[in-house]
Design an enzyme around this catalytic site. Sequence first.
Site, PDB file in Angstrom:
ATOM      1  N   ASP A 365       0.874  -1.163   0.000  1.00 29.58           N
ATOM      2  CA  ASP A 365       0.000   0.000   0.000  1.00 29.58           C
ATOM      3  C   ASP A 365       0.915   1.218   0.000  1.00 29.58           C
ATOM      4  O   ASP A 365       2.009   1.174   0.561  1.00 29.58           O
ATOM      5  CB  ASP A 365      -0.874  -0.008   1.254  1.00 29.58           C
ATOM      6  CG  ASP A 365      -1.671   1.266   1.412  1.00 29.58           C
ATOM      7  OD1 ASP A 365      -2.381   1.643   0.477  1.00 29.58           O
ATOM      8  OD2 ASP A 365      -1.558   1.897   2.481  1.00 29.58           O
ATOM      9  N   LYS A 366       0.491   2.292  -0.660  1.00 26.25           N
ATOM     10  CA  LYS A 366       1.361   3.470  -0.724  1.00 26.25           C
ATOM     11  C   LYS A 366       1.323   4.281   0.571  1.00 26.25           C
ATOM     12  O   LYS A 366       2.336   4.465   1.238  1.00 26.25           O
ATOM     13  CB  LYS A 366       0.967   4.382  -1.894  1.00 26.25           C
ATOM     14  CG  LYS A 366       1.856   5.635  -2.005  1.00 26.25           C
ATOM     15  CD  LYS A 366       1.365   6.582  -3.067  1.00 26.25           C
ATOM     16  CE  LYS A 366       0.151   7.361  -2.602  1.00 26.25           C
ATOM     17  NZ  LYS A 366       0.458   8.353  -1.538  1.00 26.25           N
ATOM     18  N   THR A 514      -2.898   1.412  -4.464  1.00 27.45           N
ATOM     19  CA  THR A 514      -3.297   2.567  -3.667  1.00 27.45           C
ATOM     20  C   THR A 514      -4.633   3.126  -4.138  1.00 27.45           C
ATOM     21  O   THR A 514      -5.025   2.940  -5.299  1.00 27.45           O
ATOM     22  CB  THR A 514      -2.216   3.675  -3.746  1.00 27.45           C
ATOM     23  OG1 THR A 514      -2.657   4.819  -3.010  1.00 27.45           O
ATOM     24  CG2 THR A 514      -1.956   4.083  -5.191  1.00 27.45           C
ATOM     25  N   GLY A 515      -5.300   3.794  -3.247  1.00 26.67           N
ATOM     26  CA  GLY A 515      -6.529   4.490  -3.596  1.00 26.67           C
ATOM     27  C   GLY A 515      -6.263   5.885  -4.113  1.00 26.67           C
ATOM     28  O   GLY A 515      -7.190   6.594  -4.522  1.00 26.67           O
ATOM     29  N   ASP A 565      -7.026  -1.772   3.533  1.00 27.27           N
ATOM     30  CA  ASP A 565      -6.120  -2.856   3.170  1.00 27.27           C
ATOM     31  C   ASP A 565      -6.555  -4.197   3.745  1.00 27.27           C
ATOM     32  O   ASP A 565      -6.027  -5.239   3.361  1.00 27.27           O
ATOM     33  CB  ASP A 565      -4.700  -2.555   3.662  1.00 27.27           C
ATOM     34  CG  ASP A 565      -4.171  -1.246   3.130  1.00 27.27           C
ATOM     35  OD1 ASP A 565      -4.408  -0.960   1.943  1.00 27.27           O
ATOM     36  OD2 ASP A 565      -3.539  -0.494   3.901  1.00 27.27           O
TER      37      ASP A 565
END
Length: 683
Positions: A365-366, A514-515, A565
């Site tokens: 995840d970023k 990532t979102g 996540d």
Amino acid sequence: MTHDRDHESHAAPDSHTAHGGHAGLGDHVAQFRKLFWVNLIIAIPVVVFSTMFAILLGYQVPDVPGARWIAPLLGTMMYIVGGRPFLTGALSEIRSRKPGMMLLIGLAITVAFIASWGASLGLLHHELEFWWELALLIVIMLLGHWVEMRSLAQTTSALDSLAALLPDEAEKVDGDSTVMVAPADLRVGDVVVVRPGGSVPADGRIVDGRADIDESMVTGESRPVARAVGDAVTAGTVATDSGLRVEVTATGDDTALAGIQRLVSDAQNSSSRAQRLADRAAGWLFWFALITAAATALAWSIAGSPDASVVRAITVLVIACPHALGLAIPLVVSIATERAARGGVLIKDRLALEGMRTVDAVLFDKTGTLTKGEPTVTAIQTVADADEDTVLALAAAAESDSEHPLARAIVRAAEERSLTVPQASGFSSSPAVGVSATVAGRQIQVGGPRLLEQVGAQEIGAAAAWRDDGAIILHLVRDDEVLGGLRLADEIRPESRDAVDALHMLGVEVVMITGDAHSVARAVGDELGIDRVFAGVRPEDKAATVAALQQEGKKAAMVGDGVNDAPALAQADVGIAIGAGTDVAMASAGVILASSDPRSVLSVIQLSQATYRKMKQNLWWGAGYNLVSVPLAAGVLAPLGFVLPMSVGAILMSLSTVVVALNAQLLRRLDLSPEASTRAVLG
């Protein structure tokens, strides 16, 4: 509605599986702990008053009244009470037709129990009195299972943590007033008030007000998103700066948060139940012992020694007792778990630890993982005669009374440069413009595009390039004149590059999911040299993305820290949660990193490889004893005049257990610091 933190313009425009028959978590830890201590106490007199044990060690059984019945009676108690979990597990393995550790243990203690009673009653040869062996086997197996259960016990619930995102009460509009109700009592069409800093109690649509909404726990978006009348909001998200009125459009199981709960639950329940290495070894050993015992009985009977055939066959089955094998895996796991915890790695799922060594794709995840998860001033461009320090100091002065995340980032940047920030007065904010204050008798304003529209000014030259990188752009205006611009972005962790490089050295594909917007994700991915980037991904798509990689044949590990996540962490072959993240992410993962250093992933890989090596070595030691001693006990060398005495078998049995225990201790030498693990790969 406004609030002193209004900063609308600050947004950029763009179980462990059942071990045979027992469940293995929660109360089972206490169950095995209690059984171990009770049976350990009972085992002492059983061993001391065991006739064969006394013969092996050369001492006399204590002469007390009823001495000959102490071992049989207490041994029977141990068989019924201490052996129950293993006998139950053995029956379960028989029903499932999957013989393993539990059936092997159950067979060993049952044979020892029946043979010992036969010997105690004078029906069988005295060498078949195995009360001491029965007692030691039960105690050692209970210890091994207690250690294993403790290492696997989970202390948090992902679903409970997800539910905790919702407020305890919702402020429902009732005519001209409001009433407090439980979120579960809300109905579609109700209007609720969401105060600044409060959580949205149900999915809905804004009917009054505008605010920056923190959606990071649901979408993964790293910065608050501006929402106004007509926009949809999601249960569990937070209004960071202003109050809102929201009309409920979905409640209960129909909300997005409930959908995430279902995804987490489904992914956890559908996780593969990989057969444990020790169970496979035990399954092979079970058939090996059973076939050898049958062959032994047949061979000795054909040789004309029916009495010896019974003694040899039963001796084979009892010598196959997996003392060392029973400790081979749990002891390694226990020491590895303890060593990992000291290195900042918490292992919740042993299967995750074992599986990490074969991972060939790591998804990061970023926000909060590869990046710090908070805005940081990354560049300043000045106009006319202004310098960077002046622009930053004036911006910090104007923002000093604001609690907005971007304001704090500007103030923090000024502090890091040790700048003298002048006093400001007359602070005000507008969700449509930005902030304004008076500094040294001059009006200072900080804001985004709408501020420039208001004062009729042009944006700085670097703004277009910054915008392409997905950065947040703020302008500093003094008396309607632009002095400069500030570039704010979610800062990349300095350790992230080393983590990505080291994973590449190991042949592992690095993926970012990532979102965040594509421009933001692309900039981070390019800087770190990430192989694949998935941007604008919603929670349900994160789990689907992991599943898609798995369908490509990848063994995938997911690293993340947010509620968004959680489904992906549960779906992945190995879920790794950053310890600074949410309880939900940690509860959905098999491995938790106490620090937010992405290089710790290398520590997990190193630990997994070392642990697997020790498991294999211990299994060979544990099973190797049986592979050598069982044929000897069967009399394979009898034509040469050698049959393995029980005393020698007992010594070898104890020695194999000691070797297994000492070998597992070597894991304590591992240096699991992120620096050491990364250095071991990069050199």
